[in-house]
Design a protein around this motif. Structure first.
Motif, PDB file in Angstrom:
ATOM      1  N   HIS A  43      82.647 -18.504  75.298  1.00  0.00           N
ATOM      2  CA  HIS A  43      82.304 -19.192  76.549  1.00  0.00           C
ATOM      3  C   HIS A  43      81.268 -18.409  77.351  1.00  0.00           C
ATOM      4  CE1 HIS A  43      84.934 -22.654  76.379  1.00  0.00           C
ATOM      5  NE2 HIS A  43      85.833 -21.868  75.831  1.00  0.00           N
ATOM      6  N   ALA A  44      81.371 -17.085  77.346  1.00  0.00           N
ATOM      7  CA  ALA A  44      80.406 -16.262  78.086  1.00  0.00           C
ATOM      8  C   ALA A  44      79.009 -16.419  77.500  1.00  0.00           C
ATOM      9  CB  ALA A  44      80.832 -14.799  78.066  1.00  0.00           C
ATOM     10  N   VAL A  45      78.895 -16.396  76.184  1.00  0.00           N
ATOM     11  CA  VAL A  45      77.587 -16.561  75.546  1.00  0.00           C
ATOM     12  C   VAL A  45      77.071 -17.980  75.771  1.00  0.00           C
ATOM     13  CG1 VAL A  45      76.363 -16.603  73.332  1.00  0.00           C
ATOM     14  CG2 VAL A  45      77.928 -14.731  73.861  1.00  0.00           C
ATOM     15  N   ALA A  46      77.941 -18.975  75.652  1.00  0.00           N
ATOM     16  CA  ALA A  46      77.522 -20.361  75.874  1.00  0.00           C
ATOM     17  C   ALA A  46      77.021 -20.568  77.299  1.00  0.00           C
ATOM     18  CB  ALA A  46      78.680 -21.310  75.574  1.00  0.00           C
ATOM     19  N   ARG A  47      77.627 -19.899  78.243  1.00  0.00           N
ATOM     20  CA  ARG A  47      77.244 -20.046  79.644  1.00  0.00           C
ATOM     21  C   ARG A  47      75.979 -19.238  79.972  1.00  0.00           C
ATOM     22  NH1 ARG A  47      81.855 -18.544  81.777  1.00  0.00           N
ATOM     23  NH2 ARG A  47      81.221 -16.381  81.946  1.00  0.00           N
ATOM     24  N   ALA A  48      75.905 -18.007  79.485  1.00  0.00           N
ATOM     25  CA  ALA A  48      74.848 -17.094  79.918  1.00  0.00           C
ATOM     26  C   ALA A  48      73.615 -17.104  79.018  1.00  0.00           C
ATOM     27  CB  ALA A  48      75.397 -15.672  80.004  1.00  0.00           C
ATOM     28  N   ALA A  49      73.793 -17.334  77.736  1.00  0.00           N
ATOM     29  CA  ALA A  49      72.662 -17.247  76.802  1.00  0.00           C
ATOM     30  C   ALA A  49      72.865 -18.185  75.614  1.00  0.00           C
ATOM     31  CB  ALA A  49      72.501 -15.808  76.330  1.00  0.00           C
ATOM     32  N   PRO A  50      72.971 -19.492  75.874  1.00  0.00           N
ATOM     33  CA  PRO A  50      73.290 -20.422  74.786  1.00  0.00           C
ATOM     34  C   PRO A  50      72.267 -20.442  73.655  1.00  0.00           C
ATOM     35  CG  PRO A  50      72.600 -21.619  76.744  1.00  0.00           C
ATOM     36  CD  PRO A  50      72.748 -20.168  77.132  1.00  0.00           C
ATOM     37  N   GLU A  51      71.019 -20.109  73.965  1.00  0.00           N
ATOM     38  CA  GLU A  51      69.986 -20.105  72.923  1.00  0.00           C
ATOM     39  C   GLU A  51      70.204 -18.998  71.901  1.00  0.00           C
ATOM     40  OE1 GLU A  51      68.959 -17.226  76.001  1.00  0.00           O
ATOM     41  OE2 GLU A  51      69.594 -19.305  76.135  1.00  0.00           O
ATOM     42  N   SER A  52      71.013 -18.008  72.227  1.00  0.00           N
ATOM     43  CA  SER A  52      71.256 -16.887  71.323  1.00  0.00           C
ATOM     44  C   SER A  52      72.296 -17.189  70.253  1.00  0.00           C
ATOM     45  CB  SER A  52      71.709 -15.659  72.114  1.00  0.00           C
ATOM     46  OG  SER A  52      70.662 -15.204  72.930  1.00  0.00           O
ATOM     47  N   ALA A  53      73.228 -18.069  70.547  1.00  0.00           N
ATOM     48  CA  ALA A  53      74.306 -18.369  69.590  1.00  0.00           C
ATOM     49  C   ALA A  53      73.791 -19.346  68.537  1.00  0.00           C
ATOM     50  CB  ALA A  53      75.514 -18.943  70.309  1.00  0.00           C
ATOM     51  N   GLN A  54      73.505 -18.836  67.368  1.00  0.00           N
ATOM     52  CA  GLN A  54      73.002 -19.670  66.283  1.00  0.00           C
ATOM     53  C   GLN A  54      74.135 -20.321  65.500  1.00  0.00           C
ATOM     54  OE1 GLN A  54      69.578 -20.108  66.014  1.00  0.00           O
ATOM     55  NE2 GLN A  54      69.715 -18.992  67.937  1.00  0.00           N
ATOM     56  N   VAL A  55      75.227 -19.568  65.331  1.00  0.00           N
ATOM     57  CA  VAL A  55      76.374 -20.033  64.556  1.00  0.00           C
ATOM     58  C   VAL A  55      77.643 -19.488  65.193  1.00  0.00           C
ATOM     59  CG1 VAL A  55      77.540 -19.914  62.308  1.00  0.00           C
ATOM     60  CG2 VAL A  55      75.057 -20.026  62.399  1.00  0.00           C
ATOM     61  N   VAL A  56      78.684 -20.314  65.233  1.00  0.00           N
ATOM     62  CA  VAL A  56      80.014 -19.857  65.619  1.00  0.00           C
ATOM     63  C   VAL A  56      80.910 -20.075  64.407  1.00  0.00           C
ATOM     64  CG1 VAL A  56      81.977 -20.192  67.158  1.00  0.00           C
ATOM     65  CG2 VAL A  56      79.648 -20.422  68.044  1.00  0.00           C
ATOM     66  N   ALA A  57      81.502 -19.003  63.926  1.00  0.00           N
ATOM     67  CA  ALA A  57      82.336 -19.066  62.725  1.00  0.00           C
ATOM     68  C   ALA A  57      83.787 -18.747  63.079  1.00  0.00           C
ATOM     69  CB  ALA A  57      81.834 -18.054  61.692  1.00  0.00           C
ATOM     70  N   THR A  58      84.697 -19.406  62.385  1.00  0.00           N
ATOM     71  CA  THR A  58      86.112 -19.114  62.562  1.00  0.00           C
ATOM     72  C   THR A  58      86.780 -19.072  61.199  1.00  0.00           C
ATOM     73  OG1 THR A  58      88.107 -19.686  63.798  1.00  0.00           O
ATOM     74  CG2 THR A  58      86.833 -21.516  62.874  1.00  0.00           C
ATOM     75  N   PHE A  59      87.953 -18.476  61.165  1.00  0.00           N
ATOM     76  CA  PHE A  59      88.658 -18.295  59.905  1.00  0.00           C
ATOM     77  C   PHE A  59      90.154 -18.386  60.167  1.00  0.00           C
ATOM     78  CE2 PHE A  59      90.741 -15.400  56.862  1.00  0.00           C
ATOM     79  CZ  PHE A  59      90.333 -15.983  55.674  1.00  0.00           C
ATOM     80  N   ASP A  60      90.834 -19.211  59.400  1.00  0.00           N
ATOM     81  CA  ASP A  60      92.297 -19.301  59.494  1.00  0.00           C
ATOM     82  C   ASP A  60      92.875 -18.233  58.580  1.00  0.00           C
ATOM     83  OD1 ASP A  60      94.988 -19.891  59.403  1.00  0.00           O
ATOM     84  OD2 ASP A  60      94.708 -22.026  59.079  1.00  0.00           O
ATOM     85  N   HIS A  61      93.522 -17.236  59.171  1.00  0.00           N
ATOM     86  CA  HIS A  61      94.066 -16.109  58.407  1.00  0.00           C
ATOM     87  C   HIS A  61      95.233 -16.517  57.516  1.00  0.00           C
ATOM     88  CE1 HIS A  61      91.630 -13.177  60.564  1.00  0.00           C
ATOM     89  NE2 HIS A  61      91.857 -13.906  61.631  1.00  0.00           N
TER      90      HIS A  61
END
Length: 75
Positions: A43-61
């Motif tokens: 959320h911090a990156v999306a709010r402050a620098a959205p152009e920087s987030a190229q990919v958001v990855a998640t993993f179910d352990h």
């Protein structure tokens, strides 16, 4: 109540500035588990620098329903 709101807003502005400085000019891949800390980061990156987030990855352990729910939340 007004003091708390003012303090929270000032902290949020400082956090946004710190994120902008940290990611300036970088392309990021955010690894997000769905837990509080990684969701706050996303959320911090999306709010402050959205152009920087190229990919958001998640993993179910695969460690149980809590891990699956957290992964689903991040997705």
């Amino acid at each position: 109540m007004a003091l708390l709101a003012r303090t929270t807003m000032e902290g949020s502005r400082r956090a946004d500035l710190a994120v902008r400085r940290a990611v300036a000019g970088r392309n990021l891949v955010l690894a997000v588990s769905g837990g509080r800390d990684s969701m706050a980061l996303m959320h911090a990156v999306a709010r402050a620098a959205p152009e920087s987030a190229q990919v958001v990855a998640t993993f179910d352990h695969g460690t149980g329903t809590a891990a699956t729910r957290a992964s689903d939340l991040a997705a």
